[in-house]
Design a protein around this motif. Structure first.
Motif, short mmCIF file in Angstrom:
data_model
loop_
_atom_site.label_atom_id
_atom_site.label_comp_id
_atom_site.label_asym_id
_atom_site.label_seq_id
_atom_site.Cartn_x
_atom_site.Cartn_y
_atom_site.Cartn_z
N LEU A 1 35.17 44.93 41.55
CA LEU A 1 34.47 46.11 42.52
C LEU A 1 32.68 45.41 42.99
CD1 LEU A 1 35.49 49.12 40.46
CD2 LEU A 1 36.55 48.35 42.82
N LYS A 2 32.50 44.86 42.15
CA LYS A 2 31.23 45.01 42.52
C LYS A 2 30.88 43.62 43.62
CE LYS A 2 28.80 46.80 38.54
NZ LYS A 2 28.01 46.23 38.09
N ALA A 3 32.20 42.61 44.11
CA ALA A 3 32.16 41.64 45.31
C ALA A 3 30.92 41.83 46.33
CB ALA A 3 33.06 40.86 44.93
N LYS A 4 30.15 41.36 46.93
CA LYS A 4 29.88 41.86 48.39
C LYS A 4 29.65 40.67 48.80
CE LYS A 4 27.35 46.27 47.52
NZ LYS A 4 27.97 45.78 45.86
N GLU A 5 29.91 40.37 50.60
CA GLU A 5 29.72 39.51 50.91
C GLU A 5 28.80 39.63 52.49
OE1 GLU A 5 32.24 35.84 51.51
OE2 GLU A 5 32.50 36.50 53.95
N ALA A 6 27.77 39.32 52.78
CA ALA A 6 27.28 38.98 53.55
C ALA A 6 26.97 38.06 55.16
CB ALA A 6 25.50 39.17 53.82
N LYS A 7 27.27 38.40 56.19
CA LYS A 7 27.38 37.30 56.90
C LYS A 7 25.66 37.75 58.24
CE LYS A 7 30.93 37.14 59.29
NZ LYS A 7 32.47 36.62 60.05
N ALA A 8 25.60 36.50 58.22
CA ALA A 8 24.25 36.96 59.78
C ALA A 8 24.99 35.98 61.18
CB ALA A 8 23.05 37.13 58.82
#
Length: 406
Positions: free
Chosen positions: A193-200
């Motif tokens: 559940l806590k998985a996150k990804e950021a793409k910039a």
């Protein structure tokens, strides 16, 4: 091999949402009929919720399924603030002793970049702790290499601790291991559940632009370059289909499209939608929410272009969510984060990055189009109509970077 972790079902914490709904119904019943729900000011309602949630630290990386489902735009802004809080390089978390807007690397920049996660020869990546302690400036900023700012060459994708550890612990950084899972009958990976990804994505800016941008300064061959953050995608696994949001700098609306028309599409084709900042009759007001500490910082120059939690809206229309910079060389009206990432699959022995074609055609301008709405089941069939043995990568296109073992 932690197959249990990969296959465990996702249990959504919806009891809080149900309780909130019951309370709202009870309160409405006691109100005068003139205060019909249809006439409620949505913006005022959201502002009240922001006040209610101020006891939750803005710097803390959020994981709130209830807010993600019921107030996806407000949740997007909470994510934006937490992930862009000044980071502490000693622990790769938000530095709670700094104010929002202080200079320095944002917290998401301290996460692990895909090139630091999927190493040559499928070498095991460093532990999160060791990687954090030894991270160099070069690792914390993935300098664009293509002066045209094309989508793939100008992309900085990073995994948070939960996502990174899941990849590392289950050896998903190995393409061979992924194929072993496919052959073992694993149909779908499941991230925590806590998985996150950021793409910039970034753009070159001038010294005078610094106060209005989140920026990084580099020296290349003796030449100093200043890079400003132009676009930021955030995805977080609060739900089975994740929560998606995308932000852009205000200069993306008109300034950069006139300078780099091949890479910045502008905002005319698909207007913004932001229920946390705008009134219901003008969801494309392109403002930022008040009362969250954004005012007076460089971050007041960024806008939520929209968030996404389902294939379609309540009337059955396919939802669309583009970022005019990150997908600047695509047809904006056919961009859907959720639909595109649903096609992230792995076959038994496919070496290609995209086993399922992502572009069904081009528009009148020759720009590649994407898929919107729920995925067409036929995309998962072979030429004989038989189902291909694909393993779903849980919307994580990052796993396409997995390397071969040697």
């Amino acid at each position: 091999m932690k197959l249990k972790a990969l296959l465990s079902p996702l249990v959504l914490a919806i009891s809080g949402a149900c309780l909130s709904a019951n309370i709202a119904v009870a309160n409405d019943a006691g109100q005068d009929i003139a205060q019909d729900t249809a006439q409620l000011d949505v913006a005022d309602s959201l502002r009240e919720q922001q006040v209610y949630r101020r006891d939750r630290p803005l710097w803390k990386e959020p994981q709130d399924t209830t807010m993600a489902m019921n107030d996806p735009d407000l949740y997007a802004w909470r994510l934006f603030i937490a992930l862009n809080w000044p980071g502490n390089r000693d622990n790769c978390k938000a530095d709670r002793n700094k104010e929002f807007g202080a200079e320095g690397y944002a917290t998401w920049q301290l996460w692990r970049e895909v090139e630091q996660t999927f190493l040559p020869k499928a070498e095991e990546p460093k532990s999160w702790r060791d990687a954090c302690r030894t991270a160099t400036d070069a690792e914390l900023f993935d300098r664009p290499t293509d002066p045209r700012y094309t989508t793939l060459e100008d992309e900085d994708t990073r995994l948070n601790k939960a996502a990174y550890n899941h990849v590392r612990d289950n050896k998903l950084y190995s393409r061979d291991e992924q194929e072993r899972l496919v052959k073992a009958g694993v149909k779908s990976l499941v991230f925590p559940l806590k998985a996150k990804e950021a793409k910039a994505n970034w753009v070159r800016i001038e010294e005078a632009d610094k106060p209005r941008y989140h920026w990084v300064e580099t020296v290349q061959d003796g030449v100093t370059e200043i890079w400003g953050l132009a676009g930021l995608h955030i995805m977080t696994r609060d739900m089975p289909k994740w929560h998606w949001s995308t932000f852009e700098h205000v200069d993306n609306e008109t300034r950069w499209p006139s300078v780099y028309p091949e890479a910045f599409r502008g905002w005319d084709e698909v207007p913004s939608v932001d229920r946390a900042s705008c009134p219901e009759d003008n969801l494309a007001c392109n403002k930022f929410p008040e009362g969250l500490g954004i005012e007076g910082t460089r971050w007041e120059n960024y806008r939520l272009r929209g968030s996404q939690i389902d294939w379609v809206d309540n009337r059955g229309n396919p939802t669309v969510l583009p970022n005019s910079k990150i997908e600047g060389d695509f047809d904006q009206g056919s961009m859907s984060c959720m639909t595109c990432h649903a096609l992230a699959v792995k076959g038994e022995s496919n070496d290609g990055h995209f086993p399922i074609g992502l572009n069904p055609g081009v528009n009148e301008q020759g720009l590649p189009m994407g898929y919107i709405g729920a995925p067409d089941p036929e995309l998962f069939l072979d030429e004989n109509g038989e189902e291909v043995n694909y393993m779903e990568l849980d919307f994580m296109w990052s796993l396409r970077h997995a390397q071969r073992e040697e």
